[in-house]
Enzyme design. Structure first.
Site, PDB file in Angstrom:
ATOM      1  N   ARG A 242       3.429  -2.245  -5.819  1.00  0.00           N
ATOM      2  CA  ARG A 242       2.734  -1.309  -4.922  1.00  0.00           C
ATOM      3  C   ARG A 242       3.719  -0.207  -4.561  1.00  0.00           C
ATOM      4  O   ARG A 242       4.597  -0.394  -3.725  1.00  0.00           O
ATOM      5  CB  ARG A 242       2.241  -2.046  -3.675  1.00  0.00           C
ATOM      6  CG  ARG A 242       1.482  -1.168  -2.689  1.00  0.00           C
ATOM      7  CD  ARG A 242       0.882  -2.031  -1.582  1.00  0.00           C
ATOM      8  NE  ARG A 242       0.163  -1.244  -0.594  1.00  0.00           N
ATOM      9  CZ  ARG A 242       0.708  -0.733   0.505  1.00  0.00           C
ATOM     10  NH1 ARG A 242       2.002  -0.926   0.770  1.00  0.00           N
ATOM     11  NH2 ARG A 242      -0.020  -0.028   1.349  1.00  0.00           N
ATOM     12  N   SER A 311      -9.946  -4.599  -3.112  1.00  0.00           N
ATOM     13  CA  SER A 311      -9.834  -4.838  -1.661  1.00  0.00           C
ATOM     14  C   SER A 311     -11.221  -4.779  -1.044  1.00  0.00           C
ATOM     15  O   SER A 311     -11.945  -3.806  -1.263  1.00  0.00           O
ATOM     16  CB  SER A 311      -9.014  -3.743  -0.984  1.00  0.00           C
ATOM     17  OG  SER A 311      -7.805  -3.574  -1.642  1.00  0.00           O
ATOM     18  N   LYS A 340       0.789  -1.299   6.303  1.00  0.00           N
ATOM     19  CA  LYS A 340      -0.253  -0.353   5.881  1.00  0.00           C
ATOM     20  C   LYS A 340      -0.805   0.310   7.148  1.00  0.00           C
ATOM     21  O   LYS A 340      -1.326  -0.380   8.037  1.00  0.00           O
ATOM     22  CB  LYS A 340      -1.352  -1.115   5.140  1.00  0.00           C
ATOM     23  CG  LYS A 340      -2.438  -0.248   4.557  1.00  0.00           C
ATOM     24  CD  LYS A 340      -3.312  -1.083   3.606  1.00  0.00           C
ATOM     25  CE  LYS A 340      -4.625  -0.396   3.311  1.00  0.00           C
ATOM     26  NZ  LYS A 340      -4.505   0.908   2.680  1.00  0.00           N
TER      27      LYS A 340
HETATM   28  C1  LIG Z   1      -4.011  -8.188  -2.855  1.00  0.00           C
HETATM   29  C2  LIG Z   1      -4.265  -6.863  -2.207  1.00  0.00           C
HETATM   30  N1  LIG Z   1      -5.248  -6.761  -1.318  1.00  0.00           N
HETATM   31  C3  LIG Z   1      -5.473  -5.593  -0.715  1.00  0.00           C
HETATM   32  C4  LIG Z   1      -4.721  -4.474  -1.017  1.00  0.00           C
HETATM   33  C5  LIG Z   1      -4.982  -3.138  -0.391  1.00  0.00           C
HETATM   34  O1  LIG Z   1      -5.461  -2.205  -1.335  1.00  0.00           O
HETATM   35  P1  LIG Z   1      -5.961  -0.758  -0.814  1.00  0.00           P
HETATM   36  O2  LIG Z   1      -7.003  -0.971   0.182  1.00  0.00           O
HETATM   37  O3  LIG Z   1      -6.276   0.076  -1.987  1.00  0.00           O
HETATM   38  O4  LIG Z   1      -4.671  -0.178  -0.089  1.00  0.00           O
HETATM   39  P2  LIG Z   1      -3.256   0.164  -0.729  1.00  0.00           P
HETATM   40  O5  LIG Z   1      -2.525  -1.115  -0.956  1.00  0.00           O
HETATM   41  O6  LIG Z   1      -3.471   0.882  -2.018  1.00  0.00           O
HETATM   42  O7  LIG Z   1      -2.582   0.989   0.288  1.00  0.00           O
HETATM   43  C6  LIG Z   1      -3.695  -4.632  -1.933  1.00  0.00           C
HETATM   44  N2  LIG Z   1      -2.887  -3.620  -2.287  1.00  0.00           N
HETATM   45  N3  LIG Z   1      -3.486  -5.830  -2.523  1.00  0.00           N
HETATM   46  C1  LIG Z   2      -1.289  -3.625   1.246  1.00  0.00           C
HETATM   47  C2  LIG Z   2      -2.133  -4.160   2.316  1.00  0.00           C
HETATM   48  N1  LIG Z   2      -3.475  -4.202   2.223  1.00  0.00           N
HETATM   49  C3  LIG Z   2      -4.051  -4.695   3.320  1.00  0.00           C
HETATM   50  C4  LIG Z   2      -5.497  -4.842   3.505  1.00  0.00           C
HETATM   51  O1  LIG Z   2      -5.928  -5.243   4.590  1.00  0.00           O
HETATM   52  O2  LIG Z   2      -6.228  -4.591   2.553  1.00  0.00           O
HETATM   53  S1  LIG Z   2      -2.942  -5.147   4.477  1.00  0.00           S
HETATM   54  C5  LIG Z   2      -1.676  -4.659   3.504  1.00  0.00           C
HETATM   55  C6  LIG Z   2      -0.253  -4.750   3.897  1.00  0.00           C
HETATM   56  C7  LIG Z   2       0.196  -6.188   3.984  1.00  0.00           C
HETATM   57  O3  LIG Z   2       1.529  -6.177   4.287  1.00  0.00           O
HETATM   58  P1  LIG Z   2       2.205  -7.285   5.179  1.00  0.00           P
HETATM   59  O4  LIG Z   2       2.160  -8.558   4.408  1.00  0.00           O
HETATM   60  O5  LIG Z   2       3.609  -6.784   5.340  1.00  0.00           O
HETATM   61  O6  LIG Z   2       1.452  -7.338   6.457  1.00  0.00           O
END
Ligand SMILES: Cc1ncc(COP(=O)(O)OP(=O)(O)O)c(N)n1
Ligand SMILES: Cc1nc(C(=O)O)sc1CCOP(=O)(O)O
Ligand SMILES: [Mg+2]
Length: 418
Positions: A242, A311, A340
């Protein structure tokens, strides 16, 4: 094989009373060997009752011709016209199979979804063992649809399967008669089910899903590949790259290095957001969100074999992910996260609602760490397969130790649920 009008009528009534999720109609009338299996008397009940209910019909050229009142089908252009004419009768998709087309080096099928016509080619395998190819193709399409594939993807997987099995069984000699059977158990016999690259997605890969963050790794002064290797050594079962800030070329170079590491451990590597980068580095798949490229289009670009995650924050999005041919759902934020920005928090109830809305496997994400991962897994919803974590692995001094600890916690929680 529906040999009488009475049987077609009963089937039609039963399907109206008990609708199915996807109806694949293989209008079996003339076999590849030329045997007539259902006479012309039932053609009109096929046309009027069964075809309009079908999500897809899969006639060979003789059957397509019979359904169209004897229209001659001798070229690929004829097959295209036939697919469109059959679509007008009512099925949502049509696959006209050209295996019996004379003078063709390839086995060419025409797929028409009401909008686009696709020419699907596979190599023509020289063998007498073709008995049951049509039934197998239709059944494989049905099985892929049941697993959640999009129609085009299901058709491609099925066509590839039939081609592979024909090649595998081309020299078998058993029984009597002009044609022999082919051997469906190729995957089991070749151990292909053990390899995620050649088989389909294994949901247990979601158990401990490591999502990288280059800022965090920079902060701790370690290269991305070292961080990924440590996470895998600690028990990560899948890795997502990512990269929110990298330029495309930098992203691609990093992705290639990560593919190398992950492949050497047999752990799938997914690319976040960027289907182009996934294709260019031959990653195992992508993860896309609701504002990224739609999963349906990603599937068309990546083909049936790659992994696609989506997602989802709502049950509606979860249902759409299944329709679009995704392999899994990432659902969050389960807890508040700093990784995020502006990410809504769903809590465990929101997570459960998404899980219950889909048959797809789900991985929970957002604010998950060693102190709450057990509670997430203990929700006990059968399609919740694991947790995805960023900061609890990568914003720590030792990625290896944190991943090991989290893995042990998840194993303990999983054993409680069983
Ligand atoms: C496993 C997983 N779940 C959710 C996300 C989030 O994807 P998205 O909503 O496109 O947000 P970004 O990660 O692109 O900022 C994820 N990356 N992985
Ligand atoms: C990349 C991402 N996606 C989200 C979602 O809700 O779809 S939360 C998230 C960040 C997760 O990071 P951490 O494990 O540090 O909380
Ligand atoms: Mg995204």
């Amino acid at each position: 094989m529906l040999p009488s009008i009475g049987i077609v009528k009963i089937l039609h009534e039963s399907l109206r009373e008990f609708p199915v999720r996807a109806l694949v109609v293989d209008p079996v009338m003339v076999s590849t060997s030329g045997d007539v299996l259902a006479g012309p008397s039932i053609l009109s009940s096929f046309r009027e009752e069964l075809l309009p209910m079908a999500d897809i019909i899969t006639p060979n050229i003789k059957e397509a011709s019979a359904l169209l009142g004897g229209m001659p089908l001798e070229t690929v252009a004829d097959m295209r016209s036939a697919a469109k004419a059959l679509h007008a009768i009512g099925p949502r998709n049509v696959l006209v199979k050209g295996g019996d087309l004379p003078d063709s080096l390839d086995a060419i099928d025409i797929f028409f979804d009401g909008k686009d016509c696709h020419e699907l080619r596979s190599s023509r395998i020289k063998t007498r063992n073709t008995h049951g190819t049509g039934c197998t193709l239709a059944s494989c399409i049905a099985a892929e649809l049941a697993k959640g594939s999009s129609m085009l993807s299901a058709v491609k997987v099925a066509k590839h399967y039939v081609e592979t099995v024909l090649e595998y069984s081309k020299d078998i000699f058993i029984g009597n008669g002009r044609q022999g059977p082919f051997d469906h158990l190729l995957r089991l016999k070749n151990g292909i089910h053990n390899s995620h690259r050649q088989g389909t997605f294994n949901p247990s890969n979601l158990f401990l899903y490591a999502v990288t963050d280059s800022q965090m790794n920079k902060k701790w002064g370690r290269p991305m590949v070292d961080a990924i290797e440590a996470a895998i050594e600690g028990g990560a079962t899948i890795v997502q790259l990512r990269e929110k800030d990298a330029e495309t070329r930098e992203f691609l170079e990093m992705a290639k290095a990560c593919v190398g590491i992950c492949r050497s451990y047999g752990v799938p590597l997914l690319i976040n957001d960027r289907v182009d980068v996934a294709l260019a580095c031959d990653a195992d798949g992508v993860h896309v969100g609701q504002s990224d490229m739609p999963a349906r289009i990603a599937r068309t670009l990546l083909g049936p074999e790659k992994i696609i995650g989506v997602s989802c924050k709502t049950p509606e999005q979860a249902q759409q992910a299944w329709i679009d041919g995704a392999d899994y759902i990432g659902c969050g934020g389960v807890y508040p996260t700093n990784t995020k920005a502006n990410n809504p928090t769903l809590g465990l109830d929101g997570l459960k609602a998404v899980c219950l809305a889909s048959k797809l496997p789900v991985v929970a994400i957002g604010g998950i760490n060693a102190s709450n991962a057990g509670s997430v897994m203990e929700t006990g919803v059968s399609n919740l397969k694991g947790v995805a974590v960023v900061s609890a692995l990568f914003d720590r001094e030792s990625v290896l130790a944190e991943t090991r600890n989290l893995h042990a916690i998840l194993m303990e929680a999983a054993s409680q649920v069983k």
